[in-house]
Scaffold this motif. Sequence first.
Motif, PDB file in Angstrom:
ATOM      1  N   HIS A   1      -3.622   8.446  -0.207  1.00 15.10           N
ATOM      2  CA  HIS A   1      -2.354   8.209  -0.382  1.00 15.10           C
ATOM      3  C   HIS A   1      -1.866   8.938  -1.638  1.00 15.10           C
ATOM      4  O   HIS A   1      -0.616   9.479  -1.862  1.00 15.10           O
ATOM      5  CB  HIS A   1      -1.901   6.938  -0.279  1.00 15.10           C
ATOM      6  CG  HIS A   1      -1.996   6.348   1.200  1.00 15.10           C
ATOM      7  ND1 HIS A   1      -1.721   5.068   1.423  1.00 15.10           N
ATOM      8  CD2 HIS A   1      -2.701   7.086   2.387  1.00 15.10           C
ATOM      9  CE1 HIS A   1      -2.289   5.044   2.678  1.00 15.10           C
ATOM     10  NE2 HIS A   1      -2.795   5.891   3.266  1.00 15.10           N
TER      11      HIS A   1
ATOM     12  N   ASP B   1     -10.838   2.461   4.249  1.00 19.10           N
ATOM     13  CA  ASP B   1      -9.999   2.920   5.299  1.00 19.10           C
ATOM     14  C   ASP B   1     -10.451   4.651   5.540  1.00 19.10           C
ATOM     15  O   ASP B   1      -9.593   5.701   5.074  1.00 19.10           O
ATOM     16  CB  ASP B   1      -8.517   3.113   4.583  1.00 19.10           C
ATOM     17  CG  ASP B   1      -7.504   3.325   5.714  1.00 19.10           C
ATOM     18  OD1 ASP B   1      -7.654   3.645   6.793  1.00 19.10           O
ATOM     19  OD2 ASP B   1      -6.399   2.720   5.422  1.00 19.10           O
TER      20      ASP B   1
ATOM     21  N   GLU C   1       0.800  -1.180  -0.049  1.00 21.35           N
ATOM     22  CA  GLU C   1      -0.034   0.249   0.104  1.00 21.35           C
ATOM     23  C   GLU C   1       0.784   1.295   0.079  1.00 21.35           C
ATOM     24  O   GLU C   1       1.422   1.690   1.029  1.00 21.35           O
ATOM     25  CB  GLU C   1      -0.906  -0.062   1.276  1.00 21.35           C
ATOM     26  CG  GLU C   1      -1.891   1.077   1.060  1.00 21.35           C
ATOM     27  CD  GLU C   1      -2.832   1.146   2.445  1.00 21.35           C
ATOM     28  OE1 GLU C   1      -3.191   0.110   2.861  1.00 21.35           O
ATOM     29  OE2 GLU C   1      -3.122   2.061   3.144  1.00 21.35           O
TER      30      GLU C   1
HETATM   31 CO    CO Z   1      -5.056   2.484   4.245  1.00 23.21          CO
END
Ligand code: CO
Length: 444
Positions: A271, A339, A232
């Motif tokens: 991200h 998430d 990730e």
């Molecule tokens: Co995550």
Amino acid sequence: MMEFFPEIPKIQFEGKESTNPLAFKFYDPNEVIDGKPLKDHLKFSVAFWHTFVNEGRDPFGDPTAERPWNRFSDPMDKAFARVDALFEFCEKLNIEYFCFHDRDIAPEGKTLRETNKILDKVVERIKERMKDSNVKLLWGTANLFSHPRYMHGAATTCSADVFAYAAAQVKKALEITKELGGEGYVFWGGREGYETLLNTDLGLELENLARFLRMAVEYAKKIGFTGQFLIEPKPKEPTKHQYDFDVATAYAFLKNHGLDEYFKFNIEANHATLAGHTFQHELRMARILGKLGSIDANQGDLLLGWDTDQFPTNIYDTTLAMYEVIKAGGFTKGGLNFDAKVRRASYKVEDLFIGHIAGMDTFALGFKIAYKLAKDGVFDKFIEEKYRSFKEGIGKEIVEGKTDFEKLEEYIIDKEDIELPSGKQEYLESLLNSYIVKTIAELR
Ligand code: CO
Ligand code: XUL
């Protein structure tokens, strides 16, 4: 069995006109599209850490959240209560998956041996609850970033003892992920990076990270864990620089160490934007490499430079994300893991449900729009036409590796005009809008 959310009914699909905050407006889990119910296209998952552990603490303030498991003061009672609450939560929302870190589900003991024993007790409870439920494990992972021992990193620490501790922790996390039938195992390099190069042996840290991942691959083989390994990527936070910066960087690292065949990517929207990319960019990169594994579904705030982990409500983003998933052939051992955390001021239990409903509805809508875009070949047709020059003549020779600089010079040197197609970005953007509007108009 104790009920943790007695005031919340089972969430039903009520359609686009519904104003009930506790109902799906766009997501009907059993609606069949392309021969498969929507729930199997989307594979929603709850993130144990945000929904059952996080209670609204931030760097400036204490927890705000009202959570029903807080009536238990004994750490084990609380751990079991969280597990039971997870199953009730998933069943009420019709969510079939969850994800966890080892340290989310059970408290730590004085030694790793003691910690592992405690962990086993909670894993037993999860297994017990899985027996009479549809809820499954999407992926497991180890928390190698919260405890002070990981201040310098885990696989990239300066301490061999900490490296050993992290290895043993991942060993155990792989065992329990296998025991719970996890479809995947995630490596997020929380503190695998640096704050300053002035105190960092960059070469050794990167080599150790590769050694660590190789040992994980070997151990998974040894115990017969066949779940998908996922990296990730994230560029920063908590470290100033994280080694798995983005898909391209992490892929080059894996290739460089001969590890690429064992990993795919778990792409998180927030991200991607922290790395200066769009969510779609990271998904597209993973897709063209054949490495799109799973998604951490959330959204960031583009005006802020940190990971806000908000529930996804942006239709454009979910449409373009699901477009990439569809073009990749859909999820196999992956899904849409929220998430995401409710805002600190959304402190009521019902906000946990509302956050997930908002995310599920937005992804369901995104999927429906993306499905039409893919089916009609809207972008494919345009792209095919734009690159037509590589289908014949000199273009075909370039693509087939049948030419060189000298031949290309000879081909072009006396040519007077080069005809170029228009990029038509504005047209494509308005076409995307039309598909959004058309899909919404057709909703029940
Ligand atoms: Co995550
Ligand atoms: C942190 C993050 C993690 C990973 C799992 O930004 O996304 O929660 O998803 O460790």
